[in-house]
Motif scaffolding. Structure first.
Motif, PDB file in Angstrom:
ATOM      1  N   TYR A  78      -6.912  -4.016   7.115  1.00  0.00           N
ATOM      2  CA  TYR A  78      -7.052  -3.604   5.712  1.00  0.00           C
ATOM      3  C   TYR A  78      -7.209  -4.805   4.801  1.00  0.00           C
ATOM      4  CZ  TYR A  78      -1.926  -4.406   5.999  1.00  0.00           C
ATOM      5  OH  TYR A  78      -0.676  -4.930   6.231  1.00  0.00           O
ATOM      6  N   HIS A 131      12.600   1.969   7.797  1.00  0.00           N
ATOM      7  CA  HIS A 131      11.411   2.453   7.072  1.00  0.00           C
ATOM      8  C   HIS A 131      10.101   1.959   7.689  1.00  0.00           C
ATOM      9  CE1 HIS A 131      14.603   3.260   4.168  1.00  0.00           C
ATOM     10  NE2 HIS A 131      13.787   4.099   3.592  1.00  0.00           N
ATOM     11  N   PRO A 148      11.087  -2.855  10.230  1.00  0.00           N
ATOM     12  CA  PRO A 148      12.207  -2.240  10.960  1.00  0.00           C
ATOM     13  C   PRO A 148      11.785  -0.913  11.607  1.00  0.00           C
ATOM     14  CG  PRO A 148      12.506  -2.013   8.570  1.00  0.00           C
ATOM     15  CD  PRO A 148      11.178  -2.655   8.769  1.00  0.00           C
ATOM     16  N   MET A 195       0.854  -1.203   0.000  1.00  0.00           N
ATOM     17  CA  MET A 195       0.000   0.000   0.000  1.00  0.00           C
ATOM     18  C   MET A 195       0.889   1.253   0.000  1.00  0.00           C
ATOM     19  SD  MET A 195      -2.863  -1.111   2.799  1.00  0.00           S
ATOM     20  CE  MET A 195      -1.661  -1.418   4.063  1.00  0.00           C
ATOM     21  N   ALA A 222      19.967  -2.762   5.855  1.00  0.00           N
ATOM     22  CA  ALA A 222      19.786  -4.128   6.365  1.00  0.00           C
ATOM     23  C   ALA A 222      18.496  -4.277   7.167  1.00  0.00           C
ATOM     24  CB  ALA A 222      20.994  -4.524   7.208  1.00  0.00           C
TER      25      ALA A 222
HETATM   26  C1  LIG Z   1       3.031  -7.441   7.196  1.00  0.00           C
HETATM   27  C2  LIG Z   1       3.701  -6.214   6.646  1.00  0.00           C
HETATM   28  C3  LIG Z   1       2.981  -5.339   5.837  1.00  0.00           C
HETATM   29  C4  LIG Z   1       3.601  -4.208   5.327  1.00  0.00           C
HETATM   30  N1  LIG Z   1       2.894  -3.417   4.466  1.00  0.00           N
HETATM   31  C5  LIG Z   1       3.492  -2.332   3.907  1.00  0.00           C
HETATM   32  C6  LIG Z   1       2.781  -1.530   2.979  1.00  0.00           C
HETATM   33  O1  LIG Z   1       1.629  -1.812   2.663  1.00  0.00           O
HETATM   34  N2  LIG Z   1       3.418  -0.457   2.441  1.00  0.00           N
HETATM   35  C7  LIG Z   1       4.705  -0.117   2.767  1.00  0.00           C
HETATM   36  O2  LIG Z   1       5.213   0.876   2.260  1.00  0.00           O
HETATM   37  N3  LIG Z   1       5.408  -0.876   3.643  1.00  0.00           N
HETATM   38  C8  LIG Z   1       4.832  -1.970   4.216  1.00  0.00           C
HETATM   39  N4  LIG Z   1       5.514  -2.743   5.125  1.00  0.00           N
HETATM   40  C9  LIG Z   1       6.851  -2.284   5.545  1.00  0.00           C
HETATM   41  C10 LIG Z   1       7.901  -2.664   4.517  1.00  0.00           C
HETATM   42  O3  LIG Z   1       7.772  -4.020   4.201  1.00  0.00           O
HETATM   43  C11 LIG Z   1       9.308  -2.377   5.067  1.00  0.00           C
HETATM   44  O4  LIG Z   1       9.397  -1.046   5.547  1.00  0.00           O
HETATM   45  C12 LIG Z   1      10.349  -2.556   3.956  1.00  0.00           C
HETATM   46  O5  LIG Z   1      10.181  -3.790   3.332  1.00  0.00           O
HETATM   47  C13 LIG Z   1      11.776  -2.426   4.505  1.00  0.00           C
HETATM   48  O6  LIG Z   1      12.642  -2.732   3.447  1.00  0.00           O
HETATM   49  P1  LIG Z   1      14.166  -3.044   3.708  1.00  0.00           P
HETATM   50  O7  LIG Z   1      14.795  -3.303   2.396  1.00  0.00           O
HETATM   51  O8  LIG Z   1      14.735  -1.978   4.591  1.00  0.00           O
HETATM   52  O9  LIG Z   1      14.134  -4.351   4.636  1.00  0.00           O
HETATM   53  P2  LIG Z   1      14.054  -5.911   4.262  1.00  0.00           P
HETATM   54  O10 LIG Z   1      13.096  -6.164   3.170  1.00  0.00           O
HETATM   55  O11 LIG Z   1      13.806  -6.622   5.557  1.00  0.00           O
HETATM   56  O12 LIG Z   1      15.485  -6.222   3.717  1.00  0.00           O
HETATM   57  C14 LIG Z   1      16.643  -6.169   4.530  1.00  0.00           C
HETATM   58  C15 LIG Z   1      17.598  -7.204   3.965  1.00  0.00           C
HETATM   59  O13 LIG Z   1      18.863  -7.066   4.617  1.00  0.00           O
HETATM   60  C16 LIG Z   1      19.426  -8.368   4.747  1.00  0.00           C
HETATM   61  N5  LIG Z   1      20.446  -8.308   5.786  1.00  0.00           N
HETATM   62  C17 LIG Z   1      20.260  -8.005   7.088  1.00  0.00           C
HETATM   63  N6  LIG Z   1      21.456  -8.034   7.752  1.00  0.00           N
HETATM   64  C18 LIG Z   1      22.399  -8.365   6.839  1.00  0.00           C
HETATM   65  C19 LIG Z   1      23.812  -8.558   6.912  1.00  0.00           C
HETATM   66  N7  LIG Z   1      24.472  -8.392   8.062  1.00  0.00           N
HETATM   67  N8  LIG Z   1      24.475  -8.910   5.798  1.00  0.00           N
HETATM   68  C20 LIG Z   1      23.818  -9.071   4.610  1.00  0.00           C
HETATM   69  N9  LIG Z   1      22.468  -8.896   4.489  1.00  0.00           N
HETATM   70  C21 LIG Z   1      21.769  -8.540   5.582  1.00  0.00           C
HETATM   71  C22 LIG Z   1      18.217  -9.225   5.119  1.00  0.00           C
HETATM   72  O14 LIG Z   1      18.457 -10.601   4.894  1.00  0.00           O
HETATM   73  C23 LIG Z   1      17.132  -8.633   4.228  1.00  0.00           C
HETATM   74  O15 LIG Z   1      17.010  -9.318   2.996  1.00  0.00           O
HETATM   75  C24 LIG Z   1       4.961  -3.912   5.633  1.00  0.00           C
HETATM   76  C25 LIG Z   1       5.678  -4.797   6.422  1.00  0.00           C
HETATM   77  C26 LIG Z   1       5.081  -5.948   6.917  1.00  0.00           C
HETATM   78  C27 LIG Z   1       5.874  -6.905   7.740  1.00  0.00           C
END
Ligand SMILES: Cc1cc2nc3c(=O)[nH]c(=O)nc-3n(C[C@H](O)[C@H](O)[C@H](O)COP(=O)(O)OP(=O)(O)OC[C@H]3O[C@@H](n4cnc5c(N)ncnc54)[C@H](O)[C@@H]3O)c2cc1C
Length: 378
Positions: free
Chosen positions: A254, A335, A311, A53, A212
């Motif tokens: 939702y 985020h 996170p 979303m 991460a």
């Molecule tokens: C149920 C649910 C519903 C959501 N709905 C929405 C929505 O509708 N709209 C929206 O905008 N957001 C939504 N979010 C929030 C959104 O999913 C997150 O804010 C976003 O995915 C964060 O992205 P990211 O890349 O920071 O984290 P992640 O997708 O968690 O990626 C982080 C990556 O870092 C890797 N990593 C960690 N530590 C290390 C390390 N030491 N070495 C190498 N790799 C590492 C992990 O393995 C992982 O793949 C939702 C979240 C959830 C759980």
């Protein structure tokens, strides 16, 4: 496993939506040697679990710095989606039908009236509907609804297709992607990043981006950026034909319709450590809160369930930009509930900070230096 190259211009830690979008941004911005390191496989954590979303207006109580960031990022989505489709052939299914915030009791109704009021005064697109108008638009909405607020510009994207498109794009752009490689620590000398120590050996770099997700605090630099996991569970129903065209939102739950007939029902917000278990309590609260929006979902088959870890920084706001104390360390994390929404703008601003050395004023309120009073002992 193939041996790794020992250096890169920029290392990105984390292959979720944020790390991937930044890797693409840097490669398009002319950085030749970008290395993205993911400890498991690309896009399988929070970014995969999300609902996709893009709702800055639905969730905003005021026109603050976060709201401006979120709206700006949402408004980048049409061009972001189109560019990804041109680059990769992957349609990320950006659905611009809009979102209905459904009021299911008097408190909800008061809330939507307030939201309608300030957003109308701010010149934003929003439309207050009575119960009959809401049900005319989406007949599946509960007969006991008090009304709804229509947000025509708050939209949704298929986040799993988005991850595929981004992975495909970084591949085509020549980013070096190391999966099943854990970044164990940062190598810092004389207040400057020198590289990272990984499970497959050291990699030198001039800059590093910490993307991460909920594991970002395990890579401390000069200070600990405090981020904790907030578990969100999700239920996937099958709805053919689709029950609703709009995203249906209430303060408690939702429903998000997908083009292929999946209907996502979410979610929970739980402090459960790093556990990604789906629980009976979680499922029951999601069903209670979404049945309230539309009792018709009781008839739909459940086809999948999952959970992911949002996170969440200590103050709930994203952590974006260069670390003031260690040269070459840039954060793009925390985020929380909005990482899919914020991905295009995060990529644009972090790329600008690294390539041009320019920190946008939009980033100032989200600087990692706000946590600089939490030192790390090395
Ligand atoms: C149920 C649910 C519903 C959501 N709905 C929405 C929505 O509708 N709209 C929206 O905008 N957001 C939504 N979010 C929030 C959104 O999913 C997150 O804010 C976003 O995915 C964060 O992205 P990211 O890349 O920071 O984290 P992640 O997708 O968690 O990626 C982080 C990556 O870092 C890797 N990593 C960690 N530590 C290390 C390390 N030491 N070495 C190498 N790799 C590492 C992990 O393995 C992982 O793949 C939702 C979240 C959830 C759980």
């Amino acid at each position: 496993m193939a041996s790794i190259k020992g250096s890169a211009d920029v290392v990105i830690v984390g292959g979720g939506v944020i790390g991937l979008a930044i890797a693409r941004g840097l490669a398009l911005g002319g950085v030749r040697d970008v290395c993205l390191i993911e400890r498991a496989t690309l896009g399988t954590e929070a970014s995969f679990a999300a609902a996709g979303m893009l709702l800055p207006q639905v969730e905003a109580d005021a026109e603050d710095d976060f709201f401006k960031l979120a709206c700006r990022s949402r408004d980048l989505y049409p061009s972001f989606a189109e560019a990804l489709c041109e680059e990769t052939g992957v349609d990320v299914e950006l659905d611009t039908t809009g979102t209905l915030y459904v009021a299911l009791n008097e408190d909800d109704h008061e809330e939507i009236e307030k939201r309608c009021d300030w957003q109308t005064r701010a010149g934003l697109s929003v439309d207050l509907l009575d119960a009959a108008e809401a049900r005319e638009l989406e007949p599946c909405i509960s007969e006991s609804a008090f009304g709804a607020l229509l947000f025509p510009r708050d939209i949704q994207v298929e986040n799993r297709r988005l991850l595929s498109a981004l992975a495909n794009s970084v591949n085509r752009l020549g980013v070096e992607v190391l999966t099943e490689t854990n970044v164990e620590s940062l190598v810092i000398e004389r207040d400057r990043i020198q590289g990272v120590q990984t499970s497959r050996g050291p990699i030198g770099c001039k800059s590093i981006v910490i993307a991460a997700g909920t594991w970002s605090s395990f890579l401390p630099c000069s200070s600990v950026v405090p981020i904790v996991p907030v578990r969100g569970q999700m239920i996937c129903l099958e709805s053919k034909p689709q029950l609703t065209r709009h995203v249906l939102y209430s303060p408690r739950g939702y429903l998000v319709p997908r083009q292929d007939g999946r209907l996502l029902a979410g979610s929970t917000s739980e402090n459960a450590g790093f556990s990604k278990r789906v629980t009976a309590g979680g499922i029951s609260s999601i069903l209670r809160n979404t049945l309230e929006i539309s009792p018709l979902i009781a008839l739909l088959p459940v086809v999948d369930t999952w959970a992911g870890l949002r996170p969440r920084p200590a103050d709930g706001l994203p952590v974006l930009g260069a670390c003031g104390e260690i040269d070459g360390v840039v954060y793009a994390t925390g985020h929380y509930r909005n990482g899919i929404l914020l991905a295009p703008l995060t990529a644009e601003l972090i790329t600008e900070a690294i390539v041009a050395g320019v920190t946008s004023p939009l980033l100032a309120p989200f600087s990692p230096d706000r946590f600089s009073s939490q030192p790390v002992l090395r």
